[in-house]
Design a protein around this motif. Sequence first.
Motif, PDB file in Angstrom:
ATOM      1  N   GLN A  50       0.828  -1.221   0.000  1.00 15.99           N
ATOM      2  CA  GLN A  50       0.000   0.000   0.000  1.00 15.99           C
ATOM      3  C   GLN A  50       0.861   1.270   0.000  1.00 15.99           C
ATOM      4  O   GLN A  50       0.343   2.366  -0.197  1.00 15.99           O
ATOM      5  CB  GLN A  50      -0.937   0.013   1.207  1.00 15.99           C
ATOM      6  N   CYS A  95     -10.384   0.528   3.942  1.00 16.06           N
ATOM      7  CA  CYS A  95      -9.001   0.318   3.529  1.00 16.06           C
ATOM      8  C   CYS A  95      -8.406   1.668   3.149  1.00 16.06           C
ATOM      9  O   CYS A  95      -9.050   2.442   2.424  1.00 16.06           O
ATOM     10  CB  CYS A  95      -8.971  -0.637   2.325  1.00 16.06           C
ATOM     11  N   HIS A 137      -7.421  -9.161   6.385  1.00 17.70           N
ATOM     12  CA  HIS A 137      -7.514  -8.070   5.401  1.00 17.70           C
ATOM     13  C   HIS A 137      -6.113  -7.723   4.871  1.00 17.70           C
ATOM     14  O   HIS A 137      -5.909  -7.612   3.656  1.00 17.70           O
ATOM     15  CB  HIS A 137      -8.171  -6.850   6.065  1.00 17.70           C
ATOM     16  N   GLU A 138      -5.159  -7.557   5.790  1.00 18.42           N
ATOM     17  CA  GLU A 138      -3.801  -7.157   5.381  1.00 18.42           C
ATOM     18  C   GLU A 138      -3.086  -8.275   4.636  1.00 18.42           C
ATOM     19  O   GLU A 138      -2.340  -8.016   3.691  1.00 18.42           O
ATOM     20  CB  GLU A 138      -2.981  -6.700   6.600  1.00 18.42           C
ATOM     21  N   HIS A 141      -3.797  -8.303   1.005  1.00 17.42           N
ATOM     22  CA  HIS A 141      -2.994  -7.349   0.220  1.00 17.42           C
ATOM     23  C   HIS A 141      -1.714  -8.014  -0.302  1.00 17.42           C
ATOM     24  O   HIS A 141      -1.236  -7.683  -1.390  1.00 17.42           O
ATOM     25  CB  HIS A 141      -2.599  -6.145   1.080  1.00 17.42           C
TER      26      HIS A 141
END
Length: 173
Positions: A50, A95, A137-138, A141
Motif C-alpha cells: 500500500q 481500507c 484483510h492485510e 494485500h
Amino acid sequence: MKLTIVEYPDKRLRLKSKEVKVFDAKLHELLDAMNPIMINTNGIGLAAIQVAHPVQVLVLNIPDEEGEQTPENLLEIINPIISKKSGETMYQEGCLSVPKFYEDIKRSEFLTLHFQDRDGNTRTLEAEGLLSIAIQHEMDHLEGVLFIDKLSYSRRKKFEKEYKRMLKERKES
Ligand code: Y12
Ligand code: CO
C-alpha cells in the motif's frame, strides 16, 4: 523514508508481495516509516504494497478500550502464514487504499498466525475479533487481493460507480 499511500485502481495493488529474506536497516527504515503513516491517516492496518513496496510486511495497531493506538500495541508482521482458522464473523471494513468506502465482509473469527519480527525471530500469535479480521484483510494485500473483490457482483458494480464519482469530485475540487 517518504511514503505515500497507493490508491485503487492503481495496478501496483495487484502485485504479489515477495518474502523478506534480509532483516537489515532498510527493512527497519520501511517499518519505521509505515507506522506513522498508518496512524496519521487513521489506519489500523497497513501492508507494504500500500506504500509501493511489494514485500511481505504488515503493520497493525488495534485501538485499545479508550480508542487509543499506543506504541505497545504496534504489531510488525513479516512473512505471515496462517496455520489455523475457525468461526465466522462479519465486520464493516475499510481500507486506506480505497478511501471513503466501507462494506460488510465475512472473515474467520479466530486464527493462528506464524510470522517473523523485524529481527527475523519466529513468532506465533492467536488472534480473534478485530485483530483477526485486520490480519486477514492485510494478508489479502500480500496476494494482490482487496476487500472490494469479495463483494457480490451487484455491490461491486455499485462500488465502481460511486468510486468513479468520488475520484471525479476529488479531481474537480
Ligand atoms: C477492519 C477494519 C479495517 C481493516 C483494515 C485496515 N483498514 C484501515 O486501517 C482503514 C483505514 C481508513 C482510514 C480512513 O481515514 C482517513 O483516511 C483519514 C478512511 O477514511 C477515508 O477514506 C476518508 C478510510 C479507511 C480491517 C478490519
Ligand atoms: Co487494505
